[in-house]
Design an enzyme around this catalytic site. Sequence first.
Site, PDB file in Angstrom:
ATOM      1  N   HIS A   1      40.529  46.671  53.960  1.00 39.47           N
ATOM      2  CA  HIS A   1      40.603  46.307  55.385  1.00 39.47           C
ATOM      3  C   HIS A   1      39.530  47.054  56.171  1.00 39.47           C
ATOM      4  O   HIS A   1      39.522  48.273  56.219  1.00 39.47           O
ATOM      5  CB  HIS A   1      41.972  46.568  56.032  1.00 39.47           C
TER       6      HIS A   1
ATOM      7  N   GLU B   1      46.966  37.994  47.828  1.00 35.66           N
ATOM      8  CA  GLU B   1      47.748  38.888  48.675  1.00 35.66           C
ATOM      9  C   GLU B   1      48.559  38.074  49.670  1.00 35.66           C
ATOM     10  O   GLU B   1      48.164  36.966  50.062  1.00 35.66           O
ATOM     11  CB  GLU B   1      46.835  39.893  49.394  1.00 35.66           C
TER      12      GLU B   1
ATOM     13  N   HIS C   1      44.139  35.299  50.637  1.00 37.24           N
ATOM     14  CA  HIS C   1      45.376  35.636  51.353  1.00 37.24           C
ATOM     15  C   HIS C   1      45.915  34.342  51.975  1.00 37.24           C
ATOM     16  O   HIS C   1      45.686  34.074  53.154  1.00 37.24           O
ATOM     17  CB  HIS C   1      45.060  36.675  52.438  1.00 37.24           C
TER      18      HIS C   1
HETATM   19  N1  PXP Z   1      43.590  43.806  52.350  1.00 41.64           N
HETATM   20  C1  PXP Z   1      44.513  43.074  53.026  1.00 41.64           C
HETATM   21  C2  PXP Z   1      45.950  43.287  52.721  1.00 41.64           C
HETATM   22  C3  PXP Z   1      44.118  42.133  54.003  1.00 41.64           C
HETATM   23  O1  PXP Z   1      45.038  41.420  54.669  1.00 41.64           O
HETATM   24  C4  PXP Z   1      42.742  41.949  54.235  1.00 41.64           C
HETATM   25  C5  PXP Z   1      42.306  40.915  55.223  1.00 41.64           C
HETATM   26  O2  PXP Z   1      42.655  39.648  54.749  1.00 41.64           O
HETATM   27  C6  PXP Z   1      41.827  42.721  53.499  1.00 41.64           C
HETATM   28  C7  PXP Z   1      42.277  43.644  52.584  1.00 41.64           C
HETATM   29  C8  PXP Z   1      40.352  42.587  53.691  1.00 41.64           C
HETATM   30  O3  PXP Z   1      40.025  43.043  54.976  1.00 41.64           O
HETATM   31  P1  PXP Z   1      38.606  42.696  55.605  1.00 41.64           P
HETATM   32  O4  PXP Z   1      38.563  41.225  55.791  1.00 41.64           O
HETATM   33  O5  PXP Z   1      38.607  43.468  56.901  1.00 41.64           O
HETATM   34  O6  PXP Z   1      37.570  43.187  54.645  1.00 41.64           O
END
Ligand code: PXP
Length: 242
Positions: free
Chosen positions: A195, A74, A43
């Site tokens: 997430h 992302e 990301h």
């Molecule tokens: N999906 C998105 C859109 C995110 O921004 C993130 C965090 O960068 C994640 C998934 C992954 O989340 P986590 O780091 O809590 O596993």
Amino acid sequence: MTVLSVNVNKIALLRNSRGRDYPSVLGFVEQVINLGVAGITVHPRPDERHITRRDVYQISEFLQDKPDVEFNIEGYPSDDFLALVAAVKADQCTLVPDKPEQLTSDHGWDIPANREQLKAVLQQLRDSGIRSSLFLDADPRAVDEVPTVGADRIELYTEDYASNFATADQESVFGQYLAAAARATELGIGLNAGHDLDLQNLPKFLEIPHILEVSIGHALVVESLQQGAPAVIAQYLAICGA
Ligand code: PXP
């Protein structure tokens, strides 16, 4: 089977806290792939506070001879971001409605409020042969809007699921995810999720049918510090049915 896509932002954050390539993001990518992981997520944010543009190019190059490993990028669809995604020809691009200064993603798209922008960006991704996914709250009404902009998949934002896991509200919140997922499947939209997923809450989440991919970073890195990456990845892959 659900693809585990390992989000490597946290490794970059740790590296950036010192000025050396340690820990190496590429080294971690290589390690998890050797452990059987078939997806890598990054990301990149405009301030490069974790993943840098250089990381994106390096990971993409590293994955060139690994066609079985999917590269998911992302981010907010700024012109710079979209140019980067197109330049490295990511396998999948997950669009998130983040402001540049946001700490982490904390809500899904409001499609009606961003319809024209999303339509144009999703068309651009389609033209580049890149699969698209829209970060979305677990709300069937939000899912109903997806065909109006034409995304291939949605990524269900799972913070609400995770924060209600093992509480009295677990089942009602889980029900919202089930309903949103069922609606997506009815509409022929592929399902990703991410997430705050972790080793504890993922098994229950994957009772939802047809989850194609989960993207996990924060907890996976913390768990790897506690238990070691090989043990942690093995548990995730078992949960994902890989
Ligand atoms: N999906 C998105 C859109 C995110 O921004 C993130 C965090 O960068 C994640 C998934 C992954 O989340 P986590 O780091 O809590 O596993």
